[in-house]
Write a protein that holds these residues in place. Structure first.
Motif, PDB file in Angstrom:
ATOM      1  N   GLU B  34       0.834  -1.203   0.000  1.00  0.00           N
ATOM      2  CA  GLU B  34       0.000   0.000   0.000  1.00  0.00           C
ATOM      3  C   GLU B  34       0.872   1.259   0.000  1.00  0.00           C
ATOM      4  N   ASP B  35       1.869   1.241   0.860  1.00  0.00           N
ATOM      5  CA  ASP B  35       2.772   2.387   0.992  1.00  0.00           C
ATOM      6  C   ASP B  35       3.547   2.620  -0.308  1.00  0.00           C
ATOM      7  N   PHE B  36       3.969   1.532  -0.910  1.00  0.00           N
ATOM      8  CA  PHE B  36       4.717   1.592  -2.172  1.00  0.00           C
ATOM      9  C   PHE B  36       3.844   2.148  -3.291  1.00  0.00           C
ATOM     10  N   LEU B  37       2.614   1.659  -3.364  1.00  0.00           N
ATOM     11  CA  LEU B  37       1.737   2.088  -4.461  1.00  0.00           C
ATOM     12  C   LEU B  37       1.342   3.549  -4.321  1.00  0.00           C
ATOM     13  N   GLU B  38       1.293   4.014  -3.080  1.00  0.00           N
ATOM     14  CA  GLU B  38       0.927   5.418  -2.888  1.00  0.00           C
ATOM     15  C   GLU B  38       1.902   6.323  -3.642  1.00  0.00           C
ATOM     16  N   ILE B  39       3.161   5.922  -3.684  1.00  0.00           N
ATOM     17  CA  ILE B  39       4.150   6.768  -4.361  1.00  0.00           C
ATOM     18  C   ILE B  39       4.452   6.300  -5.790  1.00  0.00           C
ATOM     19  N   LEU B 230       8.150  -3.691 -20.478  1.00  0.00           N
ATOM     20  CA  LEU B 230       9.225  -4.294 -19.698  1.00  0.00           C
ATOM     21  C   LEU B 230       8.691  -4.983 -18.452  1.00  0.00           C
ATOM     22  N   GLY B 231       9.282  -6.128 -18.138  1.00  0.00           N
ATOM     23  CA  GLY B 231       8.787  -6.922 -17.017  1.00  0.00           C
ATOM     24  C   GLY B 231       9.863  -7.344 -16.037  1.00  0.00           C
ATOM     25  N   ASN B 232       9.430  -8.012 -14.965  1.00  0.00           N
ATOM     26  CA  ASN B 232      10.319  -8.476 -13.881  1.00  0.00           C
ATOM     27  C   ASN B 232      11.121  -7.340 -13.261  1.00  0.00           C
ATOM     28  N   ILE B 233      10.515  -6.165 -13.182  1.00  0.00           N
ATOM     29  CA  ILE B 233      11.181  -5.016 -12.579  1.00  0.00           C
ATOM     30  C   ILE B 233      11.110  -5.159 -11.053  1.00  0.00           C
ATOM     31  N   PRO B 234      12.262  -5.047 -10.369  1.00  0.00           N
ATOM     32  CA  PRO B 234      12.216  -5.095  -8.897  1.00  0.00           C
ATOM     33  C   PRO B 234      11.457  -3.877  -8.359  1.00  0.00           C
ATOM     34  N   PRO B 235      10.718  -4.034  -7.255  1.00  0.00           N
ATOM     35  CA  PRO B 235       9.913  -2.923  -6.729  1.00  0.00           C
ATOM     36  C   PRO B 235      10.706  -1.631  -6.573  1.00  0.00           C
ATOM     37  N   GLU B 236      11.922  -1.725  -6.069  1.00  0.00           N
ATOM     38  CA  GLU B 236      12.688  -0.505  -5.786  1.00  0.00           C
ATOM     39  C   GLU B 236      13.117   0.218  -7.054  1.00  0.00           C
ATOM     40  N   ASP B 237      12.951  -0.409  -8.218  1.00  0.00           N
ATOM     41  CA  ASP B 237      13.380   0.231  -9.462  1.00  0.00           C
ATOM     42  C   ASP B 237      12.227   0.705 -10.342  1.00  0.00           C
ATOM     43  N   VAL B 238      11.001   0.625  -9.851  1.00  0.00           N
ATOM     44  CA  VAL B 238       9.851   0.986 -10.687  1.00  0.00           C
ATOM     45  C   VAL B 238       9.883   2.460 -11.082  1.00  0.00           C
ATOM     46  N   ILE B 239      10.135   3.340 -10.130  1.00  0.00           N
ATOM     47  CA  ILE B 239      10.138   4.770 -10.467  1.00  0.00           C
ATOM     48  C   ILE B 239      11.396   5.121 -11.263  1.00  0.00           C
ATOM     49  N   SER B 240      12.496   4.461 -10.943  1.00  0.00           N
ATOM     50  CA  SER B 240      13.712   4.659 -11.744  1.00  0.00           C
ATOM     51  C   SER B 240      13.443   4.344 -13.210  1.00  0.00           C
ATOM     52  N   LEU B 241      12.755   3.232 -13.456  1.00  0.00           N
ATOM     53  CA  LEU B 241      12.438   2.861 -14.844  1.00  0.00           C
ATOM     54  C   LEU B 241      11.596   3.940 -15.512  1.00  0.00           C
ATOM     55  N   GLU B 242      10.589   4.416 -14.809  1.00  0.00           N
ATOM     56  CA  GLU B 242       9.749   5.465 -15.392  1.00  0.00           C
ATOM     57  C   GLU B 242      10.587   6.708 -15.695  1.00  0.00           C
ATOM     58  N   SER B 243      11.532   7.015 -14.798  1.00  0.00           N
ATOM     59  CA  SER B 243      12.369   8.201 -15.032  1.00  0.00           C
ATOM     60  C   SER B 243      13.232   8.000 -16.281  1.00  0.00           C
ATOM     61  N   MET B 244      13.650   6.772 -16.537  1.00  0.00           N
ATOM     62  CA  MET B 244      14.464   6.528 -17.740  1.00  0.00           C
ATOM     63  C   MET B 244      13.593   6.590 -18.985  1.00  0.00           C
TER      64      MET B 244
ATOM     65  N   GLY C  27      12.679   6.165  -4.175  1.00  0.00           N
ATOM     66  CA  GLY C  27      11.219   6.250  -4.217  1.00  0.00           C
ATOM     67  C   GLY C  27      10.553   5.467  -3.106  1.00  0.00           C
ATOM     68  N   LEU C  28      11.104   5.544  -1.897  1.00  0.00           N
ATOM     69  CA  LEU C  28      10.505   4.853  -0.746  1.00  0.00           C
ATOM     70  C   LEU C  28       9.149   5.470  -0.426  1.00  0.00           C
ATOM     71  N   GLY C  29       8.214   4.647  -0.003  1.00  0.00           N
ATOM     72  CA  GLY C  29       6.926   5.146   0.447  1.00  0.00           C
ATOM     73  C   GLY C  29       7.071   5.886   1.768  1.00  0.00           C
ATOM     74  N   PRO C  30       6.133   6.796   2.063  1.00  0.00           N
ATOM     75  CA  PRO C  30       6.273   7.637   3.263  1.00  0.00           C
ATOM     76  C   PRO C  30       6.244   6.854   4.581  1.00  0.00           C
ATOM     77  N   ARG C  31       5.409   5.831   4.673  1.00  0.00           N
ATOM     78  CA  ARG C  31       5.361   5.042   5.927  1.00  0.00           C
ATOM     79  C   ARG C  31       6.656   4.266   6.109  1.00  0.00           C
ATOM     80  N   ILE C  62       5.976  14.085  -1.528  1.00  0.00           N
ATOM     81  CA  ILE C  62       7.371  14.563  -1.452  1.00  0.00           C
ATOM     82  C   ILE C  62       7.524  15.575  -0.310  1.00  0.00           C
ATOM     83  N   LYS C  63       6.568  16.481  -0.209  1.00  0.00           N
ATOM     84  CA  LYS C  63       6.599  17.441   0.918  1.00  0.00           C
ATOM     85  C   LYS C  63       6.589  16.710   2.247  1.00  0.00           C
ATOM     86  N   GLU C  64       5.740  15.712   2.339  1.00  0.00           N
ATOM     87  CA  GLU C  64       5.635  14.952   3.588  1.00  0.00           C
ATOM     88  C   GLU C  64       6.946  14.226   3.874  1.00  0.00           C
ATOM     89  N   LYS C  65       7.537  13.625   2.831  1.00  0.00           N
ATOM     90  CA  LYS C  65       8.791  12.894   3.040  1.00  0.00           C
ATOM     91  C   LYS C  65       9.917  13.842   3.503  1.00  0.00           C
TER      92      LYS C  65
END
Lengths: 258, 258, 258
Positions: B34-39, B230-244, C27-31, C62-65
């Motif tokens: 939940e926390d991950f998806l929020e961001i 693209l698939g099999n992306i580790p959770p911590e790299d999802v936003i990095s991928l979007e940035s690329m 891109g860590l979630g806030p919680r 981002i502000k919250e983080k």
């Protein structure tokens, strides 16, 4: 009940004794631990708080984490390095006292970074048991140059010695990385002849193989069986490991007997 | 509204269809999800619950996770290995039934670890669709020795075949590691001539390239464009991928056309 | 109070100035951030929101983080790539304005992916300071081919130049990977002669070495001391790093002077 519970075979074992999974906790937050255990806790026996990190963490948080782990049937213990630091500082009594107050039931006794003559290790293991703890000992040196000097025959003797002294289990050192240390080469590949020698001369159920990398976990599951005792598992791989033990991942599918 | 929203270019695409990002979930806890998806949720289309792990997780937690993912517009599906296990156990009907009860809308049909003759794969894909699911199929073998035997021409035929049978998308197998498998060599480098052959003979928008490593993601973005699937992306790299994809990281800055 | 507080030696330093630990947040979630800081926050000075990712994240999060990090004494700043994008788009004023509204106090000024002649970099650093920010500059190119062209002598000049322009600290570029970039070779090993040259010609307390890999962190702690300034630390390794600074992990046990 598990999802798709009709697909996964059961794994028969005695918790804390056979088929052990021991995880490495490098400083997870307490909420994260709780959330993690809700989904993965049933697949864990032990958690090691890596080396000396808990001496850098708030006491109340550590107490809370130990309690949360125990609520899910997981026993936490401090890394052997913390014991070694207490030992060389001559503070073993305080170490036992604090460990008890924090709620630890298991302690790791190792000599990865210090010299601990065999008789002295016996005395320390016995002393730890006298203080009411169960002992997990570790065999191996953290510095690869020192570790390489230990012959296989010596390794076997070290393990037997620790078991005679009363250790419940003996960890085969592989550090966090699993590379260039103990039974692993620079790339993390298993030195199969060394493992075979150790298995031949030691009771497998008494050993916990530190096996942080997937290929290492696969090797031991295929070699020793689904109930191989494995340690230093990263949190994110705990359920993956259980799936491999039960033949639910490609690497072991159709290759394990449960 | 995003922070610094005047800096990031938009990415035009059709969710679940083009510019797909599919993540690998190896057993995240529900609060963490939940926390991950929020961001990060807005940058995801699909999540794969790796291989057979959900059959080792509490049913209610899996249901909850599927629901949470869907709340953020992310469709979850079980790994193909779980299908393969159900198939070899002759439990496909129960598999479909449980998948529906849990709330899955997509299923992965693969033969990474089992033999599934082409006609039979057609039948299974059609059967899965008849049960109301959308199908993502996978092409490739999990054992590198078996995977290497498949010629490029065969790979193309396999993909075309699965698409004709009704698969929405076809995954090009690369496992969790992205090394020594499919279009990647031992170090995870892309075998560019093989990718070029596949792209030449297949509709790019129908393929999802498993690309767990950053260099692989960069390659496909520069080769196919920001909307590479693209698939099999580790959770911590999802936003990095979007940035690329959007030229917001050094690797693709000034090199992508949106 | 820490657990086993009688075992860990104190580390004397001035926060944000010496013995700096700077973490990379992809891109860590806030919680998750809050939970993480509860256990690790005291061991952190700075956090870098990698490259341009925050321009893909909800403003309020981002502000919250930023606020949560500051509550634990940690200063967040956007990656230099975001500055570079604003610069080439001619939107520096908006960049400063938005950064201030979000609550950033530090900004990173880099030219890892763009050309920024030396005089222009001075002007930008001064301009950033005039807008009320503290500046962390970065020296090095993200593309290894471009990075290799910069001689050691030039690197020293770049750093001195940025410091004269008013930068608080200068980051030595190593990216997220720490491989094949700056002072690291393809395997992430430290090019010791290069580091020695830089240390000889520059004030160590003004540099922050990006050192994502453990062996790199160990190297700098043993070379420069427990108060080496280190950056791009992955979240899961923050407490491990602190333990190495204080001789609480095998790698540095008995080898650091506090």
């Amino acid at each position: 009940m598990h999802a798709f519970n009709f697909l996964a075979p059961a794994r028969i074992r005695e918790q804390y004794n056979t088929g052990i999974t021991m995880m490495l906790d490098k400083g997870l937050g307490p909420r994260m631990v709780e959330d993690f255990l809700e989904i993965a806790g049933e697949h864990l026996d032990f958690v090691k708080f890596g080396w000396g990190i808990i001496s850098l963490c708030d006491r109340d948080i550590i107490k809370e984490k130990i309690r949360i782990y125990r609520d899910y049937g997981v026993e936490a213990h401090p890394g052997g390095t913390l014991f070694e630091i207490a030992y060389i500082q001559g503070k073993l009594e305080e170490y036992f006292h604090e460990a008890e107050k924090l709620g630890f039931k298991y302690l790791e006794i190792s000599d990865g970074s210090i010299d601990l003559p065999r008789q002295e290790k016996t005395r320390v293991i016995e002393n730890t048991i006298d203080h009411g703890f169960k002992v997990i000992s570790e065999v191996g040196k953290k510095d690869p140059r020192n570790d390489k000097i230990i012959s296989l025959k010596e390794r076997v003797e070290h393990v037997k010695h620790d078991l005679r002294a009363g250790a419940e289990k003996v960890l085969i050192e592989a550090r966090e990385s699993g590379q260039n240390i103990g039974v692993y080469d620079e790339k993390g590949n298993v030195k199969e002849d060394e493992v075979e020698y150790l298995i031949e001369h030691l009771p497998a159920e008494k050993l916990i193989w530190e096996a942080p990398q997937k290929n290492q976990q696969v090797y031991f599951i295929l070699k020793i069986g689904p109930n191989a005792n494995l340690g230093n598992i990263p949190p994110e791989d705990v359920i993956s490991l259980e799936s491999m033990r039960r033949g639910l991942r490609g690497d072991t599918l159709g290759k394990v007997k449960l």
